[in-house]
Design an enzyme around this catalytic site. Structure first.
Site, PDB file in Angstrom:
ATOM      1  N   ASN A  30       0.878  -1.170   0.000  1.00 31.92           N
ATOM      2  CA  ASN A  30       0.000   0.000   0.000  1.00 31.92           C
ATOM      3  C   ASN A  30       0.919   1.225   0.000  1.00 31.92           C
ATOM      4  O   ASN A  30       1.650   1.456   0.972  1.00 31.92           O
ATOM      5  CB  ASN A  30      -0.858  -0.022   1.262  1.00 31.92           C
ATOM      6  N   ASN A  71      -7.571  10.196  -0.655  1.00 31.84           N
ATOM      7  CA  ASN A  71      -7.596   9.105  -1.621  1.00 31.84           C
ATOM      8  C   ASN A  71      -7.250   9.607  -3.022  1.00 31.84           C
ATOM      9  O   ASN A  71      -7.294  10.816  -3.295  1.00 31.84           O
ATOM     10  CB  ASN A  71      -8.986   8.467  -1.644  1.00 31.84           C
ATOM     11  N   CYS A 112      -6.130   5.427   7.857  1.00 30.24           N
ATOM     12  CA  CYS A 112      -5.508   4.467   6.939  1.00 30.24           C
ATOM     13  C   CYS A 112      -4.504   3.660   7.743  1.00 30.24           C
ATOM     14  O   CYS A 112      -3.531   4.209   8.265  1.00 30.24           O
ATOM     15  CB  CYS A 112      -4.821   5.191   5.787  1.00 30.24           C
ATOM     16  N   GLY A 113      -4.745   2.356   7.866  1.00 32.31           N
ATOM     17  CA  GLY A 113      -3.900   1.517   8.716  1.00 32.31           C
ATOM     18  C   GLY A 113      -2.472   1.381   8.225  1.00 32.31           C
ATOM     19  O   GLY A 113      -1.513   1.534   8.997  1.00 32.31           O
ATOM     20  N   HIS A 128     -16.047  -0.518   6.935  1.00 31.39           N
ATOM     21  CA  HIS A 128     -15.631  -1.709   6.190  1.00 31.39           C
ATOM     22  C   HIS A 128     -16.772  -2.717   6.132  1.00 31.39           C
ATOM     23  O   HIS A 128     -17.538  -2.880   7.089  1.00 31.39           O
ATOM     24  CB  HIS A 128     -14.424  -2.367   6.868  1.00 31.39           C
ATOM     25  N   GLU A 185     -10.888  -0.715  -2.152  1.00 33.62           N
ATOM     26  CA  GLU A 185     -10.949   0.410  -1.226  1.00 33.62           C
ATOM     27  C   GLU A 185     -11.806   1.546  -1.770  1.00 33.62           C
ATOM     28  O   GLU A 185     -11.735   1.892  -2.957  1.00 33.62           O
ATOM     29  CB  GLU A 185      -9.538   0.940  -0.935  1.00 33.62           C
ATOM     30  N   ARG A 186     -12.581   2.113  -0.877  1.00 33.84           N
ATOM     31  CA  ARG A 186     -13.399   3.281  -1.185  1.00 33.84           C
ATOM     32  C   ARG A 186     -12.508   4.415  -1.688  1.00 33.84           C
ATOM     33  O   ARG A 186     -11.592   4.856  -1.012  1.00 33.84           O
ATOM     34  CB  ARG A 186     -14.144   3.708   0.089  1.00 33.84           C
ATOM     35  N   CYS A 237      -4.803  -3.251   2.811  1.00 32.57           N
ATOM     36  CA  CYS A 237      -5.603  -2.265   3.557  1.00 32.57           C
ATOM     37  C   CYS A 237      -5.494  -2.631   5.031  1.00 32.57           C
ATOM     38  O   CYS A 237      -5.994  -3.681   5.449  1.00 32.57           O
ATOM     39  CB  CYS A 237      -7.056  -2.281   3.097  1.00 32.57           C
ATOM     40  N   THR A 294      -6.596  -1.023   8.011  1.00 33.70           N
ATOM     41  CA  THR A 294      -7.820  -1.016   8.819  1.00 33.70           C
ATOM     42  C   THR A 294      -8.786  -2.078   8.329  1.00 33.70           C
ATOM     43  O   THR A 294      -9.574  -2.627   9.102  1.00 33.70           O
ATOM     44  CB  THR A 294      -8.491   0.368   8.799  1.00 33.70           C
ATOM     45  N   GLY A 295      -8.715  -2.377   7.031  1.00 31.39           N
ATOM     46  CA  GLY A 295      -9.529  -3.461   6.497  1.00 31.39           C
ATOM     47  C   GLY A 295      -9.132  -4.802   7.070  1.00 31.39           C
ATOM     48  O   GLY A 295      -9.990  -5.627   7.406  1.00 31.39           O
TER      49      GLY A 295
END
Length: 275
Positions: free
Chosen positions: A11, A64, A73-74, A158, A207-208, A216, A218-219
């Site tokens: 990422n 984004n 964002c994790g 999520h 991702e949105r 992702c 946090t996902g």
């Protein structure tokens, strides 16, 4: 303007240290769209700004590629912590970071890995921003076709969908459909998850505001929470994403710990008037 290109298990982000590097363009959404373009800009899954915080010493803002601003964002916050240390803003291996999802605690474990307390996993429709009864949880419920989903707010919203084989999911087709699902007026991040065993999961993500990404953070936290809540996994899991692995622990307190890598790729300068 100086920038740092960083990545956390694939990422990748354009990082700008506003404390050191000064003025930003007035149109941050437009700047994000331009600078994250992989053909005409630097390229990345998002633009992340290091700022002075109000409720903590430092604040992270993340935009984004479509210009929308994300709450959290994790993988990005791990890169944020690494850059704080590399730029000399912190001298210890610990920092509290203000985000749109609250104040998060992070710890630099070694030269690569960072552990973040991503905060409480919130599970009601109201927390996640879903339609329907705001006090009701949404766990393993129908979301269309043969799919069942679990909704989790982990700083941002999520939707986790368990499938027998993530490789068989037509992500470019179904990802946008679920991102814009009528249950989620403000859109949602969508994750398809395959259970290998009680401590190992495989995740693919739409991702949105960004589309298909290699990871992702946090996902992954939400996937770990959903796997535990539906009886598919233990509280501690290792999740394989296309870009690498994350360790996720869902504590009895409701907090979620995420551990993974964050690295600098390169540094450079960009003419903000040209993007």
């Amino acid at each position: 303007m100086k920038f740092t290109k960083m990545q956390g298990i694939g990422n990748d982000f354009v990082m700008v240290d506003t404390i050191q590097d000064g003025d930003l363009p007035a149109d941050l959404p437009g700047f994000s769209r331009s600078v994250t373009d992989r053909r005409l800009g630097v390229g990345g899954d998002g633009l992340i700004l290091i700022e002075r915080g109000d409720a903590a010493p430092f604040r992270m803002r993340m935009f984004n590629p479509d210009g929308s601003e994300a709450e959290m964002c994790g993988n990005g916050i791990r890169c944020f912590g690494r850059l704080l240390k590399e730029h000399g803003h912190i001298t210890t291996d610990h920092a509290d970071i203000e985000t749109g999802g609250g104040i998060l605690d992070l710890q630099l474990i070694d030269e690569v890995r960072i552990r973040v307390d991503v905060g409480l996993a919130r599970l009601t429709r109201g927390d996640v921003g879903m339609t329907g009864d705001p006090d009701q949880m949404f766990i393993d419920q129908p979301v269309g076709g043969a799919f069942f989903g679990t909704a989790v707010l982990m700083g941002n919203p999520h939707l986790v969908i368990f499938v027998p084989d993530v490789a068989q999911v037509d992500l470019p087709r179904v990802g946008p459909i679920f991102e814009h699902h009528p249950f989620f007026p403000n859109r949602v991040n969508v994750h398809f998850v395959e259970v290998v065993d009680k401590t190992h999961l495989i995740q693919r993500t739409w991702e949105r505001g960004a589309g298909i990404t290699l990871a992702c953070g946090t996902g992954a936290c939400s996937c770990g929470v959903a796997a535990f809540l539906t009886g598919r996994a233990e509280r501690s899991v290792e999740i394989q994403l296309p870009g690498g692995k994350l360790e996720i622990e869902y504590l009895e307190s409701g907090h979620v710990l995420m551990t993974g890598a964050a690295e600098t790729v390169f540094e450079g300068e960009i003419d903000v008037q040209a993007v």
